[in-house]
Design a protein around this motif. Sequence first.
Motif, mmCIF file in Angstrom:
data_model
loop_
_atom_site.group_PDB
_atom_site.id
_atom_site.type_symbol
_atom_site.label_atom_id
_atom_site.label_comp_id
_atom_site.label_asym_id
_atom_site.label_seq_id
_atom_site.Cartn_x
_atom_site.Cartn_y
_atom_site.Cartn_z
ATOM 1 N N SER B 269 0.843 -1.206 0.000
ATOM 2 C CA SER B 269 0.000 0.000 0.000
ATOM 3 C C SER B 269 0.871 1.246 0.000
ATOM 4 N N ASP B 270 0.234 2.429 0.029
ATOM 5 C CA ASP B 270 1.036 3.659 -0.080
ATOM 6 C C ASP B 270 1.835 3.948 1.189
ATOM 7 N N ARG B 271 1.354 3.480 2.296
ATOM 8 C CA ARG B 271 2.151 3.578 3.525
ATOM 9 C C ARG B 271 1.652 2.521 4.490
ATOM 10 N N PRO B 272 2.401 2.233 5.584
ATOM 11 C CA PRO B 272 2.018 1.148 6.488
ATOM 12 C C PRO B 272 0.566 1.268 6.963
ATOM 13 N N SER B 273 -0.102 0.125 6.998
ATOM 14 C CA SER B 273 -1.483 -0.020 7.498
ATOM 15 C C SER B 273 -2.567 0.563 6.614
ATOM 16 N N TYR B 274 -2.294 0.797 5.353
ATOM 17 C CA TYR B 274 -3.355 1.264 4.459
ATOM 18 C C TYR B 274 -3.690 0.156 3.466
ATOM 19 N N THR B 275 -4.711 0.385 2.634
ATOM 20 C CA THR B 275 -5.151 -0.649 1.693
ATOM 21 C C THR B 275 -4.188 -0.776 0.529
#
Lengths: 514, 317
Positions: B269-275
């Motif tokens: 994803s675009d950054r940690p913890s995103y879809t």
Amino acid sequence: MEEVEEEVKRIVEQVKELHDSSTSFVSSSSQEELSLRNRASVVDSSIRRLHSTLASDKHLDPKLFEKLEEDLQRAKCMLADGDTSSFLPSKPQGIDSEEGCFTVLKLFEHVLESDPLIDEVGFIHPSQFNLLDEEAGSSSVYQNELQPNNETSRKFWNQDHKLGISTDILVQLCKDAKHVFLLAFEEYKRHGNACNESQIENFSCSPGTPEIEVMRHSQAVLLLSSDFGTAWNARKLILSKKDQLSAFTEELRLSGLILSNSPKSESTWSHRRWIIKMISQRFSTPQVIITKESELVESIGERSKMNYRAWYHRCWLVSYMAIEQVIQELNKSKRWAGLHVADSSCFHYRRRLMLKILESLYVKGGNAYDKSEARKIWKEELDWNKELVERYVGREALWLHRRFLSLNWIIYFACNDSDVSPEPGESIIMNEEIAIFIDNEIHLLESSMTVLDTKFEDFQAQALHAGVYMLWLTKKMPELWRMVEEKLGTEKVKCVLSTIAQERPSLLHHLVNV
Amino acid sequence: MADKLVADKHLRYILNLMAEKKKESFESVVMDHLRMNGAYWGLTTLALLDKLGSVSEDEVVSWVMTCQHESGGFAGNTGHDPHVLYTLSAVQILALFDKLNILDVEKVSNYIAGLQNEDGSFSGDIWGEVDTRFSYIAICCLSILKCLDKINVKKAVDYIVSCKNLDGGFGCSPGAESHAGQIFCCVGALAITGNLHRVDKDLLGWWLCERQDYESGGLNGRPEKLPDVCYSWWVLSSLIMIDRVHWIEKAKLVKFILDSQDMDNGGISDRPSYTVDIFHTYFGVAGLSLLEYPGVKTIDPAYALPVHVINRILFTK
């Protein structure tokens, strides 16, 4: 002998009778069949006529429309399935004979056409319909009369020129809209805008000419999928054949509506630029359109921070502005910038405007902008930036803006008195005015290094940004660092360097070259 | 916290996406106009993980060809309008499968060359929008097809240089805000045409290394923005092309990318913890390739294709 003769006579009679009966049966059943065929044909064309009537009646309540459409669709399905189908006239392939019931798409398009002033569109969860009703203070009068307030059947919400589309129907609606649009576009490309025969009989091109179909379906699909470039292209193709300004301004309205839901849609912004180019080519460049575009970006920028596409669009407009409008824009947008000090794109826009001012200083033919005026504007921006930097501690965007302001001040106003634009890469020669300016900047650096409270990130960021700012200027003017060392002293300089070393160690190697 | 690249999971994630015929999610319906780009992202990632053989070459190649328009350009999907964005992806996909020979090179290159404007810039399609991305696409594509001489290279380069800003970066047109994506395009185009001397490398390197977030190690695309995995590609490849990649902290960036993986279902994803999505999956893996992460094949920073693919092209015919 007579028996056989009798029997033969009887058979002949029987055959005659049978023949008569058969003939009469065939005749009556074919009449019956003809009658059935006629009735089927009449009913079929009535259904199509009613579809058209429904589609063109803009005053019909959407819920009534939906019910009637469904009734008609059910009738059509009954006609097309089972025994009646053998009596239907065969039709050429077209949108109407597609198996999908595009009821929801038709309803969507009907809602759009019945409220041409819609200025905001959004996708909403069906559970929010009731909430929206409460906020708007009423629900539709027809609701209770026609169908219970059943959440599963509510697809659109339309009040006060706002349109909500239920997320439940989005996927199918989008697929249908694309499918129908592509068919219509194919048709338009193949046959141009020739009216079908049935429409010629009506003397006017009623809803249903290929062009109108393409515009109607492309509008629907773009509201759902704004980056579907082919749909924008179809509209450009049709618009490029129009010569009324109103067609283009209407397109600005539609794309504005689409931006309300998809402010980052590149294709939509690109389409707006095409429209403005067309308007300026065919009619003129009304300054008011440019001004309105600029305001639109600002209002979108409010909801969609640092939206690159939007701010790029605003920068693009600058090439259409005369110097007076540039100065006006600089003044008008100042307040917004002061309220959005983290929005780097907004400050870049100001740099774009100020670059235009610089360019205008060297225009030939006596039209050059007055340098002392430009100098005043520049100094004002520098002073304002200093206020902001001191008030909003640790804001990168503000310090980056200062890099631009300071360097250009040095190059254009503090040392260049000639009428010729300075060459890029020309080395800067120190003079008294520059020295005074740098002195003030070092003072600013010094006060920014005073980290009042080491727990707050902002103050540490302020120290970092200030230090890096000074280092960046040094790249252009190597002797600057010697001035910094002289004025601040070894201890403070060490402090500056160690602040930079923490987060941006690679930048320090620049000093090796100094 | 992740400490390795879960390549198998990413492979499964990509293959599932490509096999998805029904397209039930709103995102996939809305994105089907750029399917050609999506295919390039997915397939190049597979190639970098040395798993290109997991897909049916014939199926992909024949679908790509159905997207070619009579003008010679390619569309994002069958029956849509052509644009240079999809034309480059189509050519890149064919390059991955070593199937450039099925192209009518004359036709494709004429489509692209026909989009160059008087001032050297390029339009994206017949409707005229100008952007330095399109300059990169034209130069990259024609270079792969070995007919750069069809355009006015000098004017193209001069136009790109005119988009250089005071901060050393580049925007989409003269005076536009510097943006890491646009910078990649301009630097890439200058690299391919042998014009990197027109870049102020120290100044640009400065702007690029300021993209790194001290805490997370991730890179953003311009000032005041959050770090995003896709800039691992655009910022990093630009730094490599101008020889300044040692100006950022590589280890921290590797960690940022690995932390942005979905360790269970694959994808990045675009950054940690995103879809996750295919776009960021590609840029994450490509970024790791530039950072020489073990198990990932080397990618060319200018052409955005595996080095062995580029070598194959440059050293034949």
